[in-house]
Design an enzyme around this catalytic site. Structure first.
Site, PDB file in Angstrom:
ATOM      1  N   ARG A  53     -29.325 -25.989  39.790  1.00  0.00           N
ATOM      2  CA  ARG A  53     -30.196 -24.832  39.586  1.00  0.00           C
ATOM      3  C   ARG A  53     -30.779 -24.936  38.182  1.00  0.00           C
ATOM      4  O   ARG A  53     -30.410 -25.825  37.413  1.00  0.00           O
ATOM      5  CB  ARG A  53     -29.495 -23.488  39.865  1.00  0.00           C
ATOM      6  N   GLY A  54     -31.710 -24.016  37.870  1.00  0.00           N
ATOM      7  CA  GLY A  54     -32.449 -24.125  36.618  1.00  0.00           C
ATOM      8  C   GLY A  54     -33.784 -24.786  36.933  1.00  0.00           C
ATOM      9  O   GLY A  54     -33.824 -25.821  37.614  1.00  0.00           O
ATOM     10  N   ALA A  55     -34.867 -24.178  36.436  1.00  0.00           N
ATOM     11  CA  ALA A  55     -36.205 -24.584  36.887  1.00  0.00           C
ATOM     12  C   ALA A  55     -36.494 -26.084  36.699  1.00  0.00           C
ATOM     13  O   ALA A  55     -36.850 -26.766  37.672  1.00  0.00           O
ATOM     14  CB  ALA A  55     -37.246 -23.712  36.182  1.00  0.00           C
ATOM     15  N   ARG A 102     -36.392 -23.259  47.265  1.00  0.00           N
ATOM     16  CA  ARG A 102     -36.317 -22.037  46.444  1.00  0.00           C
ATOM     17  C   ARG A 102     -37.747 -21.631  46.065  1.00  0.00           C
ATOM     18  O   ARG A 102     -38.579 -22.495  45.810  1.00  0.00           O
ATOM     19  CB  ARG A 102     -35.463 -22.245  45.179  1.00  0.00           C
ATOM     20  N   GLN A 209     -24.212 -17.289  35.712  1.00  0.00           N
ATOM     21  CA  GLN A 209     -24.590 -18.555  35.057  1.00  0.00           C
ATOM     22  C   GLN A 209     -24.219 -18.540  33.580  1.00  0.00           C
ATOM     23  O   GLN A 209     -23.914 -19.584  33.000  1.00  0.00           O
ATOM     24  CB  GLN A 209     -26.105 -18.795  35.188  1.00  0.00           C
ATOM     25  N   ASP A 250     -38.606 -19.271  34.669  1.00  0.00           N
ATOM     26  CA  ASP A 250     -38.785 -19.955  35.958  1.00  0.00           C
ATOM     27  C   ASP A 250     -40.257 -20.107  36.311  1.00  0.00           C
ATOM     28  O   ASP A 250     -40.632 -21.005  37.056  1.00  0.00           O
ATOM     29  CB  ASP A 250     -38.042 -19.212  37.062  1.00  0.00           C
ATOM     30  N   ASN A 260     -37.960 -14.705  34.910  1.00  0.00           N
ATOM     31  CA  ASN A 260     -36.706 -15.387  34.549  1.00  0.00           C
ATOM     32  C   ASN A 260     -35.564 -14.635  35.227  1.00  0.00           C
ATOM     33  O   ASN A 260     -35.774 -13.596  35.878  1.00  0.00           O
ATOM     34  CB  ASN A 260     -36.535 -15.441  33.027  1.00  0.00           C
ATOM     35  N   LYS A 261     -34.377 -15.141  35.054  1.00  0.00           N
ATOM     36  CA  LYS A 261     -33.193 -14.572  35.712  1.00  0.00           C
ATOM     37  C   LYS A 261     -33.129 -13.062  35.554  1.00  0.00           C
ATOM     38  O   LYS A 261     -33.376 -12.533  34.471  1.00  0.00           O
ATOM     39  CB  LYS A 261     -31.951 -15.232  35.104  1.00  0.00           C
TER      40      LYS A 261
HETATM   41  O1  MRU Z   1     -31.163 -18.984  39.685  1.00  0.00           O
HETATM   42  P1  MRU Z   1     -31.143 -20.033  38.620  1.00  0.00           P
HETATM   43  O2  MRU Z   1     -29.787 -20.278  38.046  1.00  0.00           O
HETATM   44  O3  MRU Z   1     -31.837 -21.299  39.057  1.00  0.00           O
HETATM   45  O4  MRU Z   1     -32.024 -19.403  37.470  1.00  0.00           O
HETATM   46  C1  MRU Z   1     -32.238 -20.133  36.299  1.00  0.00           C
HETATM   47  C2  MRU Z   1     -32.942 -19.355  35.254  1.00  0.00           C
HETATM   48  O5  MRU Z   1     -33.326 -18.225  35.450  1.00  0.00           O
HETATM   49  C3  MRU Z   1     -33.227 -20.072  33.975  1.00  0.00           C
HETATM   50  O6  MRU Z   1     -33.303 -19.157  32.919  1.00  0.00           O
HETATM   51  C4  MRU Z   1     -34.571 -20.780  34.102  1.00  0.00           C
HETATM   52  O7  MRU Z   1     -34.614 -21.591  35.231  1.00  0.00           O
HETATM   53  C5  MRU Z   1     -34.861 -21.599  32.920  1.00  0.00           C
HETATM   54  S1  MRU Z   1     -33.845 -23.031  32.931  1.00  0.00           S
HETATM   55  C6  MRU Z   1     -34.185 -24.009  31.673  1.00  0.00           C
END
Ligand code: MRU
Length: 357
Positions: A53-55, A102, A209, A250, A260-261
């Site tokens: 996970r993470g963009a 996703r 996370q 994201d 973002n999250k």
């Molecule tokens: O749902 P996730 O864990 O994929 O969400 C990730 C985030 O919201 C991060 O802040 C975002 O992807 C930036 S990662 C460098």
């Protein structure tokens, strides 16, 4: 062809023997388990299930998935009469599968479009091994560029952060990018400069996370940090313990509104109240100029059990739940966006256009 090397200690994936090994981020930090993927279906599943996970990391994973879809040992090649039409059909099917894994992180679609541009220009009469090698090379290039972008963001971002504690949300480190990290990369850079700093880590309900992954990466880096639950951020700020907030993204719309999250918006509002600068660190692959404002960014809604259970154990009854995975921070609350090409101060559509011109 050599795969890029993740610079930090934590690695979201490793390429070895024509397979991707993903560390199962659902299990960290209590266990380190690895999941092997040898085709695009398995890669789509690990993205969907948030093993990775993470963009930026899911963008790289999707690109590697497209390469694996054409691996010489893929069942595709054992079909009779493999021709250009069949290859194209397989390309489209694999692309769709990965694109549907996703919805919010635009890096996924950006990476798939990069692969598509290569595919359009490629000679489909190449042997399977050559086709695979060309796709893999592009996926590695995306990964290598991500590593370089993270290092540049860390250099641009670190001098911006005023003295005092730094608060961050979710996980934006090596595990989220395959490089150093975005916001967490900036924080690592501050730490490596020797400026003694305390990091405030939001646990990041409901997926945790922050509690699981950011705390793990900061511990590995040897930085001073305190884990807090998300509803403690205002208390820390009100005591003067937070000098800046920095998060990842994201998707950033053309006007600077940032997805973002979920919980990021709370922090941005609190930061404004306490006069604390709020920064976003993200590579330009996260900037989506096709999406005019935050309102048009699709927000993933996830299953109820993420709220009602913790590691499979029920913490309440099966009540009705709303579980959006991301929220939108309006650009007016963002002091600056830190990119690999420099810093966009007080982002607006005009500022972003000027920056990119
Ligand atoms: O749902 P996730 O864990 O994929 O969400 C990730 C985030 O919201 C991060 O802040 C975002 O992807 C930036 S990662 C460098």
């Amino acid at each position: 062809m050599k795969p890029p090397q993740v610079p930090g200690a934590a690695k979201p994936f490793v390429w070895q023997d024509n397979r991707v090994y993903f560390v199962d981020q659902r299990e960290l930090p209590l266990a380190e388990k690895w999941i092997t993927c040898s085709d695009e279906k398995q890669v789509a599943a690990v993205i969907r299930d948030m093993v990775v996970r993470g963009a930026p990391a899911i963008g790289i994973a999707a690109a590697l998935g497209m390469a694996l879809a054409f691996h010489p040992e893929h069942p595709l090649w054992s079909q009779s009469g493999v021709n250009e039409e069949l290859l194209h059909e397989h390309w489209q099917g694999s692309y769709k599968l990965l694109a549907e894994s996703r919805p919010t992180a635009v890096n996924l679609f950006w990476a798939l479009r990069r692969m598509e541009a290569l595919w359009q220009g490629i000679d489909k009469k190449l042997e399977s091994l050559e086709l695979f090698a060309a796709l893999l090379q592009e996926a590695f290039a995306i990964w290598q560029e991500t590593i370089a972008a993270d290092q540049a963001m860390a250099r641009y971002g670190a001098p911006l952060l005023p003295p005092g504690g730094i608060l961050t949300h979710c996980n934006t480190g090596a595990l989220a990018t395959g490089g150093l990290g975005t916001a967490l990369g900036v924080i690592f850079q501050v730490g490596r400069q020797g400026d003694g700093v305390r990091v405030w880590v939001d646990e990041t309900r409901p997926y945790l996370q922050g509690a699981r992954l950011t705390a793990y990466e900061l511990a590995q880096e040897g930085m001073d940090f305190r884990l807090i639950s998300d509803n403690m951020a205002a208390s820390a700020m009100s005591r003067g313990w937070v000098g800046s907030v920095i998060v990842g993204a994201d998707r950033i719309a053309a006007n600077g509104d940032t997805a973002n999250k979920v919980g990021t918006l709370n922090l941005a509002i609190l930061a404004q109240h306490y006069g604390i600068p709020f920064y976003v660190a993200a590579p330009l692959s996260t900037l989506d100029r096709r999406t005019p404002t935050g309102q048009e960014i699709p927000i993933e809604e996830r299953e109820a059990q993420e709220l009602t259970r913790v590691r499979g154990t029920a913490i309440t009854a099966d009540y009705p739940v709303w579980n959006p995975a991301f929220d939108i921070t309006p650009h007016s609350l963002i002091r600056a966006i830190i990119t690999e090409k420099g810093v966009i101060e007080k982002p607006t559509v005009q500022e972003i256009d000027r920056f990119l011109a």
